[in-house]
Write a protein that holds these residues in place. Structure first.
Motif, PDB file in Angstrom:
ATOM      1  N   GLU A 127      30.552 -16.701 108.738  1.00  0.00           N
ATOM      2  CA  GLU A 127      29.610 -17.094 107.584  1.00  0.00           C
ATOM      3  C   GLU A 127      29.469 -15.705 106.771  1.00  0.00           C
ATOM      4  N   ARG A 128      29.249 -15.718 105.635  1.00  0.00           N
ATOM      5  CA  ARG A 128      28.874 -15.001 104.224  1.00  0.00           C
ATOM      6  C   ARG A 128      27.459 -14.850 104.141  1.00  0.00           C
ATOM      7  N   PRO A 129      27.276 -13.196 104.906  1.00  0.00           N
ATOM      8  CA  PRO A 129      26.290 -13.320 105.103  1.00  0.00           C
ATOM      9  C   PRO A 129      25.209 -12.611 102.864  1.00  0.00           C
ATOM     10  N   GLU A 130      24.129 -12.653 103.164  1.00  0.00           N
ATOM     11  CA  GLU A 130      23.440 -12.180 101.705  1.00  0.00           C
ATOM     12  C   GLU A 130      23.836 -10.908 101.246  1.00  0.00           C
ATOM     13  N   GLU A 131      23.764  -9.597 102.318  1.00  0.00           N
ATOM     14  CA  GLU A 131      24.720  -8.057 102.094  1.00  0.00           C
ATOM     15  C   GLU A 131      25.325  -7.967 103.019  1.00  0.00           C
ATOM     16  N   VAL A 132      25.697  -6.576 102.554  1.00  0.00           N
ATOM     17  CA  VAL A 132      26.589  -5.527 103.480  1.00  0.00           C
ATOM     18  C   VAL A 132      25.642  -4.785 103.589  1.00  0.00           C
ATOM     19  N   GLY A 133      25.832  -3.859 104.579  1.00  0.00           N
ATOM     20  CA  GLY A 133      25.657  -2.504 104.493  1.00  0.00           C
ATOM     21  C   GLY A 133      26.191  -1.157 105.460  1.00  0.00           C
ATOM     22  N   GLY A 134      26.914   0.104 104.899  1.00  0.00           N
ATOM     23  CA  GLY A 134      27.434   0.428 105.928  1.00  0.00           C
ATOM     24  C   GLY A 134      28.665   0.335 105.885  1.00  0.00           C
ATOM     25  N   VAL A 135      29.494  -0.242 105.583  1.00  0.00           N
ATOM     26  CA  VAL A 135      30.680  -0.348 105.953  1.00  0.00           C
ATOM     27  C   VAL A 135      31.497  -0.458 104.475  1.00  0.00           C
ATOM     28  N   LEU A 136      31.570  -0.596 103.802  1.00  0.00           N
ATOM     29  CA  LEU A 136      32.571  -0.549 102.443  1.00  0.00           C
ATOM     30  C   LEU A 136      31.078   0.219 101.601  1.00  0.00           C
ATOM     31  N   VAL A 137      32.563   1.230 100.295  1.00  0.00           N
ATOM     32  CA  VAL A 137      32.125   2.331  99.712  1.00  0.00           C
ATOM     33  C   VAL A 137      32.558   1.990  98.249  1.00  0.00           C
ATOM     34  N   CYS A 138      31.102   2.208  97.535  1.00  0.00           N
ATOM     35  CA  CYS A 138      31.006   1.985  95.953  1.00  0.00           C
ATOM     36  C   CYS A 138      32.523   2.586  95.451  1.00  0.00           C
ATOM     37  N   PRO A 139      32.881   1.674  94.353  1.00  0.00           N
ATOM     38  CA  PRO A 139      34.101   2.615  93.456  1.00  0.00           C
ATOM     39  C   PRO A 139      33.412   3.349  92.508  1.00  0.00           C
ATOM     40  N   ASN A 140      31.981   3.238  92.013  1.00  0.00           N
ATOM     41  CA  ASN A 140      31.758   3.985  91.304  1.00  0.00           C
ATOM     42  C   ASN A 140      31.354   5.592  91.929  1.00  0.00           C
ATOM     43  N   GLU A 194      29.979   7.801  90.366  1.00  0.00           N
ATOM     44  CA  GLU A 194      29.274   8.269  89.936  1.00  0.00           C
ATOM     45  C   GLU A 194      27.769   7.746  90.696  1.00  0.00           C
ATOM     46  N   CYS A 195      28.410   7.038  91.763  1.00  0.00           N
ATOM     47  CA  CYS A 195      27.115   5.826  92.043  1.00  0.00           C
ATOM     48  C   CYS A 195      26.162   6.845  93.225  1.00  0.00           C
ATOM     49  N   ILE A 196      25.114   6.636  93.684  1.00  0.00           N
ATOM     50  CA  ILE A 196      24.404   7.535  95.117  1.00  0.00           C
ATOM     51  C   ILE A 196      25.251   7.516  95.755  1.00  0.00           C
ATOM     52  N   THR A 197      24.909   6.320  96.607  1.00  0.00           N
ATOM     53  CA  THR A 197      26.148   6.281  97.379  1.00  0.00           C
ATOM     54  C   THR A 197      27.287   7.686  97.991  1.00  0.00           C
ATOM     55  N   ASN A 198      27.790   7.758  96.699  1.00  0.00           N
ATOM     56  CA  ASN A 198      28.771   8.601  96.837  1.00  0.00           C
ATOM     57  C   ASN A 198      28.459  10.306  96.353  1.00  0.00           C
ATOM     58  N   ALA A 199      27.174  10.501  97.061  1.00  0.00           N
ATOM     59  CA  ALA A 199      26.653  12.106  95.802  1.00  0.00           C
ATOM     60  C   ALA A 199      26.476  12.401  97.601  1.00  0.00           C
ATOM     61  N   GLY A 200      26.526  12.305  97.854  1.00  0.00           N
ATOM     62  CA  GLY A 200      25.860  13.100  99.490  1.00  0.00           C
ATOM     63  C   GLY A 200      24.931  12.743  99.688  1.00  0.00           C
ATOM     64  N   GLU A 201      24.548  12.216  99.350  1.00  0.00           N
ATOM     65  CA  GLU A 201      22.525  11.242  99.872  1.00  0.00           C
ATOM     66  C   GLU A 201      22.284  11.074 100.826  1.00  0.00           C
ATOM     67  N   PRO A 202      21.620  11.043 101.358  1.00  0.00           N
ATOM     68  CA  PRO A 202      21.396  10.103 102.803  1.00  0.00           C
ATOM     69  C   PRO A 202      21.258   8.712 102.140  1.00  0.00           C
ATOM     70  N   VAL A 203      22.194   7.866 101.880  1.00  0.00           N
ATOM     71  CA  VAL A 203      21.090   7.010 101.462  1.00  0.00           C
ATOM     72  C   VAL A 203      23.133   5.384 101.971  1.00  0.00           C
ATOM     73  N   GLU A 204      22.339   4.401 102.578  1.00  0.00           N
ATOM     74  CA  GLU A 204      23.967   3.838 103.092  1.00  0.00           C
ATOM     75  C   GLU A 204      24.427   2.831 102.395  1.00  0.00           C
ATOM     76  N   PRO A 205      25.126   3.110 101.602  1.00  0.00           N
ATOM     77  CA  PRO A 205      25.921   1.659 100.662  1.00  0.00           C
ATOM     78  C   PRO A 205      25.638   0.160 100.925  1.00  0.00           C
ATOM     79  N   ILE A 236      38.920  -6.399  98.527  1.00  0.00           N
ATOM     80  CA  ILE A 236      37.274  -6.182  99.088  1.00  0.00           C
ATOM     81  C   ILE A 236      38.142  -4.835 100.404  1.00  0.00           C
ATOM     82  N   THR A 237      39.200  -4.929 100.953  1.00  0.00           N
ATOM     83  CA  THR A 237      40.073  -4.347 101.940  1.00  0.00           C
ATOM     84  C   THR A 237      39.991  -2.776 101.685  1.00  0.00           C
ATOM     85  N   ALA A 238      40.376  -2.731  99.897  1.00  0.00           N
ATOM     86  CA  ALA A 238      40.514  -0.880  99.843  1.00  0.00           C
ATOM     87  C   ALA A 238      38.975  -0.688  99.288  1.00  0.00           C
TER      88      ALA A 238
END
Length: 152
Positions: free
Chosen positions: A98-111, A113-124, A146-148
């Motif tokens: 079943e598809r969840p409403e949100e997922v965290g920690g398993v994907l990387v944001c393609p942006n 400039e996103c803060i999740t790619n800036a070495g900050e302690p936040v989980e995508p 999505i697998t990429a």
């Protein structure tokens, strides 16, 4: 081999992930963090005939039962999958993902400039939409492949 013979032997205890979209079995293993180096016995059937899907992949992992959160994330790359929990060669639990409403920690944001790619302690974290995923931090959309974007 006849139609009634098994292509891969039964497992004693573990998980069988059936009805995975053809060609996605290796992505399923990656998502589960299985790369073959940990010694986990597993079997893959790729591009096998399926009445429901035409062609499908099947993943059998011995000695491991998928958690509910793993099943939710699996639904992103294998929305038609069924999960069979095996104990002593018998199916003790069978369910569709079943598809969840949100997922965290398993994907990387393609942006980039996103803060999740800036070495900050936040989980995508991504909101799961009908037609893709949206980064909760920058709003970037993932609609294809999505697998990429799976975290290594």
């Amino acid at each position: 081999m006849t139609d009634t013979e098994l292509r891969v032997s039964k497992i004693q205890n573990g998980t069988v992930i059936d009805h995975v979209s053809a060609g996605e079995a290796l992505h399923v293993l990656s998502l589960l963090g299985i790369d073959g180096t940990e010694g986990t016995p597993m079997s893959l059937g790729m591009n096998v005939p399926s009445d429901r899907l035409g062609r499908k992949d099947v993943v059998k992992v011995e000695g491991r039962e998928l958690s509910d959160s793993e099943a939710e994330v699996l639904s992103l790359i294998a929305p038609e999958a069924t999960i069979n929990i095996i104990r002593d060669y018998d199916v003790v639990d069978k369910r569709r993902v079943e598809r969840p409403e949100e997922v965290g920690g398993v994907l990387v944001c393609p942006n980039r400039e996103c803060i999740t790619n800036a070495g900050e302690p936040v989980e995508p974290t991504f909101a799961v939409l009908e037609d893709g995923l949206r980064c909760e931090y920058c709003g970037e959309l993932i609609r294809e492949d999505i697998t990429a974007h799976l975290r290594n």
